[in-house]
Design an enzyme around this catalytic site. Structure first.
Site, mmCIF file in Angstrom:
data_model
loop_
_atom_site.group_PDB
_atom_site.id
_atom_site.type_symbol
_atom_site.label_atom_id
_atom_site.label_comp_id
_atom_site.label_asym_id
_atom_site.label_seq_id
_atom_site.Cartn_x
_atom_site.Cartn_y
_atom_site.Cartn_z
ATOM 1 N N ILE B 89 0.847 -1.198 0.000
ATOM 2 C CA ILE B 89 0.000 0.000 0.000
ATOM 3 C C ILE B 89 0.877 1.240 0.000
ATOM 4 C CG2 ILE B 89 -1.790 1.265 1.239
ATOM 5 C CD1 ILE B 89 -2.486 -1.431 2.600
ATOM 6 N N CYS B 90 0.542 2.160 -0.880
ATOM 7 C CA CYS B 90 1.257 3.435 -0.896
ATOM 8 C C CYS B 90 0.412 4.456 -0.146
ATOM 9 C CB CYS B 90 1.493 3.896 -2.332
ATOM 10 S SG CYS B 90 2.331 5.477 -2.433
ATOM 11 N N LEU B 91 0.786 4.667 1.087
ATOM 12 C CA LEU B 91 -0.002 5.578 1.921
ATOM 13 C C LEU B 91 0.976 6.337 2.811
ATOM 14 C CD1 LEU B 91 -2.802 6.506 2.840
ATOM 15 C CD2 LEU B 91 -2.877 4.565 4.385
#
Lengths: 309, 157
Positions: B89-91
């Protein structure tokens, strides 16, 4: 006591006449009101004799005016549906001792009410009295409950002002509402009163609500910013350990985010940013050691980031 | 090490206590390892993920909460900011915007928010990101919905 009863009897027909003027169209609603008013009188006289008993037992004298005053708001309450079934056992307590005390006065009173009702609401009312009389005993508990729950209803505005389409607007009850009522803040039941319904919300409960630390530190997103602004948390939002006195007086960041000294030190060693506002802990600290160390922390942060990502 | 364990244990208790409050998130700790958690989150309504249940795997570093947990999708999802193969996840809050005041629960909420508001400009899933960046909202939604049906919904017998 005698003066009280006459006053109430006198005031009630006035209310009714007022009602009759307003709602000539709505017969059924009027009937309902008359019926409920009659029951109110019945209940009133019972409570009055009970109140007399209480005062004779040496209870504090304000108790009976308290009760009477709370009954003034009764037209409001009596029309609302029975909202608290769980109070049934409590009302049975009421019934058992009050009915034995005053059966005949209440009956007299009820007849008197009916007479005045008939005069004020034109004619059509009298026919249905008898059958309504029959179910009045069935509904008796419900009315008692409604009255019992009155202080509770005060604290819950939605319960006080039900707006069923059947129920006509009641200017009279609004007038009653308008009476300055210091007693509505007091409770008709003392906390240790045996008759006090279990389901009545405690005032203390309400007071404690904003101070409820459990909810406050549940660490939801966005919650932690509020913690800093609102009050001193009782536990560190980072490690969840209790804050001691040194910790509670420790305010490392201008944003007001508090944490324990231990976590603060660990953050300085690693990330160096305030968990509340994400700004680096800086010269605000006034601590020489921190000032010296600040660039170092940034460095260590970038290191850890590069290794991890 | 010890601090992270204590903190995770307290989060665990918090999760147990608040289980009923947030029905969209179900956080479960591994029986034998408190540093491994899994979460089931419901796809937010009015998104192509609605109706799906997505499984997340948490791997928590020993320096937690000073370092963020590593989270990835175990359930396949078509989303610009989730790697289609690995589930990464790119968060930002899982990277440089992490704050120790966040919890596993709040990370789950952030991920649900990310599902509802994808960021096509920093894509891990280029196909998905390109669909959104080229303005093909319908294309993105139908793809995402298809994968939600395929991977995140219970099979109908």
């Amino acid at each position: 006591m005698g003066s009280d009863s006459t006053m109430n009897v006198a005031s009630a027909p006035a209310l009714l006449k007022d009602m009759g003027k307003k709602k000539r169209a709505n017969r059924s609603a009027k009937l309902k009101q008359c019926k409920l008013d009659a029951r109110r009188e019945q209940w009133l006289s019972q409570v009055k004799s009970k109140g007399g008993k209480e005062s004779s037992e040496g209870g504090s004298s304000p108790s009976s005016p308290l009760r009477l005053n709370s009954e003034r708001h009764e037209p409001l309450i009596s029309l609302e549906p029975r909202s608290r079934p769980e109070e049934a056992e409590d009302s049975s307590l009421h019934d058992s001792d009050s009915e034995s005390l005053t059966n005949s006065p209440s009956n007299d009173c009820r007849k008197e009410r009916h007479a005045s009702c008939g005069s004020s609401s034109s004619g059509s009312y009298s026919g249905s009295v008898s059958e309504e009389e029959e179910d009045s005993l069935d509904d008796w508990e419900a009315i008692a409950d409604a009255l019992n729950s009155e202080p509770a209803a005060r604290t819950e505005p939605p319960a006080v002002l039900p707006t069923p389409p059947k129920c006509p607007p009641k200017p009279t009850s609004m007038g009653v509402e308008g009476i300055p009522r210091p007693t509505s803040n007091c409770r008709a039941w003392r906390p240790d009163d045996a008759f006090r319904p279990q389901s009545l919300p405690n005032l203390s409960k309400q007071h404690s609500f904003p101070m409820n630390s459990e909810r406050q530190f549940s660490s939801r997103p966005g919650n932690w910013t509020r913690i800093g602004i609102m009050s001193t948390p009782s536990s560190c939002p980072i490690c969840y350990e209790d804050l001691d006195r040194t910790d509670t007086s420790f305010l490392p960041c201008l944003c007001g985010f508090r944490l324990c000294l231990f976590c603060h030190k660990k953050i300085l060693e690693a990330d160096g940013r305030c968990p509340g506002c994400r700004k680096p802990y800086g010269p605000v600290e006034g601590d020489v050691g921190v000032n010296v160390g600040a660039p170092l922390f940034r460095l260590s942060r970038s290191c850890s980031m590069s290794t991890r990502y | 090490m010890q601090a992270s364990r204590a903190r995770l244990f307290k989060e665990y208790k918090e999760v147990q206590r608040e289980k009923a409050v947030d029905s969209d998130i179900q956080l479960v700790c591994d029986d034998s390892n408190i540093f491994k958690w899994t979460a089931l989150i419901k796809g937010p309504s009015e998104t192509p993920y609605e109706g799906g249940v997505f499984q997340l795997a948490f791997s928590i570093p020993e320096q937690y909460p000073l370092l963020p947990p590593q989270v990835r999708f175990l359930t396949k999802i078509f989303h610009p900011n989730v790697h289609f193969k690995t589930g990464e996840i790119c968060l930002d809050i899982l990277k440089n915007a992490w704050s120790p005041a966040w919890t596993l629960q709040s990370v789950c909420r952030a991920i649900i928010a990310l599902m509802a508001h994808p960021e096509p400009d920093s894509p891990l899933n280029c196909d998905s990101g390109n669909l959104l960046r080229s303005g093909d909202l319908r294309g993105y939604q139908s793809m995402a919905r298809m994968y939600t049906r395929l991977a995140a919904m219970p099979k109908k017998g």
